[in-house]
Scaffold this active site. Structure first.
Site, PDB file in Angstrom:
ATOM      1  N   HIS A  90       0.837  -1.205   0.000  1.00  0.00           N
ATOM      2  CA  HIS A  90       0.000   0.000   0.000  1.00  0.00           C
ATOM      3  C   HIS A  90       0.874   1.258   0.000  1.00  0.00           C
ATOM      4  O   HIS A  90       0.663   2.194  -0.784  1.00  0.00           O
ATOM      5  CB  HIS A  90      -0.908  -0.043   1.234  1.00  0.00           C
ATOM      6  CG  HIS A  90      -1.750   1.180   1.438  1.00  0.00           C
ATOM      7  ND1 HIS A  90      -3.116   1.158   1.345  1.00  0.00           N
ATOM      8  CD2 HIS A  90      -1.427   2.464   1.762  1.00  0.00           C
ATOM      9  CE1 HIS A  90      -3.598   2.372   1.581  1.00  0.00           C
ATOM     10  NE2 HIS A  90      -2.581   3.183   1.840  1.00  0.00           N
ATOM     11  N   GLU A  91       1.863   1.274   0.900  1.00  0.00           N
ATOM     12  CA  GLU A  91       2.744   2.441   0.998  1.00  0.00           C
ATOM     13  C   GLU A  91       3.630   2.576  -0.233  1.00  0.00           C
ATOM     14  O   GLU A  91       3.957   3.693  -0.658  1.00  0.00           O
ATOM     15  CB  GLU A  91       3.604   2.353   2.256  1.00  0.00           C
ATOM     16  CG  GLU A  91       2.812   2.397   3.556  1.00  0.00           C
ATOM     17  CD  GLU A  91       1.941   3.626   3.662  1.00  0.00           C
ATOM     18  OE1 GLU A  91       2.338   4.698   3.148  1.00  0.00           O
ATOM     19  OE2 GLU A  91       0.843   3.537   4.234  1.00  0.00           O
ATOM     20  N   HIS A  94       2.012   4.668  -2.860  1.00  0.00           N
ATOM     21  CA  HIS A  94       2.220   6.107  -2.659  1.00  0.00           C
ATOM     22  C   HIS A  94       3.624   6.513  -3.095  1.00  0.00           C
ATOM     23  O   HIS A  94       3.823   7.556  -3.733  1.00  0.00           O
ATOM     24  CB  HIS A  94       2.036   6.458  -1.181  1.00  0.00           C
ATOM     25  CG  HIS A  94       0.642   6.314  -0.675  1.00  0.00           C
ATOM     26  ND1 HIS A  94      -0.426   6.973  -1.237  1.00  0.00           N
ATOM     27  CD2 HIS A  94       0.140   5.594   0.363  1.00  0.00           C
ATOM     28  CE1 HIS A  94      -1.536   6.671  -0.563  1.00  0.00           C
ATOM     29  NE2 HIS A  94      -1.212   5.828   0.400  1.00  0.00           N
TER      30      HIS A  94
END
Length: 408
Positions: A90-91, A94
């Site tokens: 998920h990170e 980003h």
């Protein structure tokens, strides 16, 4: 939970540069490696959460697969690690988006309630801000779908089936939670981008998303325990309702505190950026007088006083600057010894990066100082002429003064 930290006051270098995996820089945690050149840290609090997940998921496995016995805790630990691997993905979404937009990423940190990608600069457009925030929950949704597809290929009553179901549900929760429209969550950044696009003012978007985040924190604080209590009563499980309600209330308080604090920090940092242009190299610079390297300190100070200057620059025979006299070194020389001490013994050679333009301001100025940490910098005009000396202490005082003006 995902959060993108963009404070201009972050440290000068990537934490842990050159450190081995076992070293822990202040506030960073354990450096586990680098992905796309970005260091990935695991905070000490992660081990507490991993132990908690192992214990809770182990209890659920005991009801679903009682034949596992104590082996269920090993399976639960694997689930905890796999879940945080999903958070890391998920990170990374980003991070990849930020790097694609030429935004430097300081680090990724896995911590108590998820992860954080520390992006050092703000997006230039609301569209990029929206994309940067949305890719994280989107990838969590994709992972949830992948785990659901995996469930179709295994028996639901087996260890793989239970693990895949748990990972599918947990990634769905991560995506849904991060899509809530309040800072510091991804949904809050998306809301900020939308308001920014409509109003044309990024600060207006930040204020709206931050206060929505604070309202969300209150809703979590009150709503989660009420939902838990209502669920316990409807299930007729009165024996465990009290303990479960207390646990959920504690969890709600922690979540609410994190959201409230994150929203407040986002608001303060946005307001601080409005004042960053006030940090101008030209206005913060101390005017300096040039002196030869063998000039006695007392004579150099006399010249500076006559010229109304507050700094000394050592120059060579051609008048080119070679070093900056350190203020701390001057203070350390007793007045009676100053006629016998040459300024060369108190000077710091001007290294690459220690010569900055008088036109620098705001984040550009801070980024330049971070790149080459020093106590003093030579400030020059665009034409190359000496303007003066910039002290890090003066910049820090101006920065703290700007922070002190920020309402909570």
């Amino acid at each position: 939970m995902s959060e993108n930290g963009q404070s201009p006051s972050d440290g000068a270098q990537h934490p842990g540069s050159g450190d081995g995996p076992a070293k822990r820089p202040p506030g960073g945690g354990f450096l586990m490696g680098r992905i796309f050149g970005v260091p990935v840290y695991v905070a000490p609090s992660w081990f507490l959460v991993a132990a908690l997940i192992t214990w809770v998921f182990g209890g659920q496995l005991d009801r679903v697969l009682p034949e596992l016995g104590n082996l269920r805790y090993l399976v639960s630990l694997f689930f905890a690690v796999a879940f945080y691997a999903s958070v890391l993905v998920h990170e990374l979404a980003h991070t990849v988006a930020a790097l694609r937009f030429d935004l430097p990423v300081r680090r990724i940190q896995l911590q108590f309630f998820g992860g954080v990608s520390e992006i050092e600069k703000e997006s230039e457009t609301p569209g990029r801000e929206f994309v940067l925030a949305f890719v994280g929950p989107l990838l969590s949704l994709v992972l949830s779908g992948v785990f659901w597809l995996g469930m179709q290929a295994v028996d639901p009553g087996t260890v793989p089936g239970v693990l895949l179901a748990g990972l599918m549900i947990s990634n769905l929760i991560v995506a849904a939670f991060n899509l809530l429209p309040g800072l510091p969550l991804d949904g809050g950044r998306m809301l900020r981008a939308v308001v920014w696009k409509i109003t044309g003012k990024p600060m207006t978007g930040t204020v709206a998303a931050a206060w929505t985040g604070r309202a969300l924190a209150i809703a979590v604080l009150i709503g989660l325990p009420l939902l838990s209590y209502a669920g316990g009563v409807s299930d007729g499980s009165e024996g465990s309702t009290g303990f479960d309600s207390l646990t959920d209330a504690l969890l709600a308080a922690i979540l609410a505190a994190i959201i409230w604090t994150g929203a407040g920090n986002s608001l303060r940092m946005a307001r601080l950026r409005e004042h960053l242009p006030e940090l101008q190299a030209r206005t913060l610079t101390r005017r300096a007088v040039p002196v030869a390297s063998d000039t006695p300190l007392s004579e150099a100070l006399r010249r500076a006083n006559e010229a109304g200057a507050r700094a000394l620059v050592v120059v060579d025979g051609a008048g080119d600057p070679t070093a900056v006299v350190r203020e701390a070194a001057i203070v350390g020389v007793p007045e009676h010894r100053r006629p016998w001490v040459a300024v060369s013994g108190l000077a710091q050679d001007i290294k690459p990066g220690m010569k900055v333009s008088a036109e620098l301001a705001g984040e550009d100025l801070l980024d330049t100082l971070r790149a080459t940490p020093a106590t003093e910098y030579l400030v020059v005009e665009p034409t190359g002429e000496i303007y003066g000396v910039l002290s890090t202490a003066d910049v820090e005082r101006a920065f703290l003064a700007a922070m002190a003006r920020q309402p909570s």
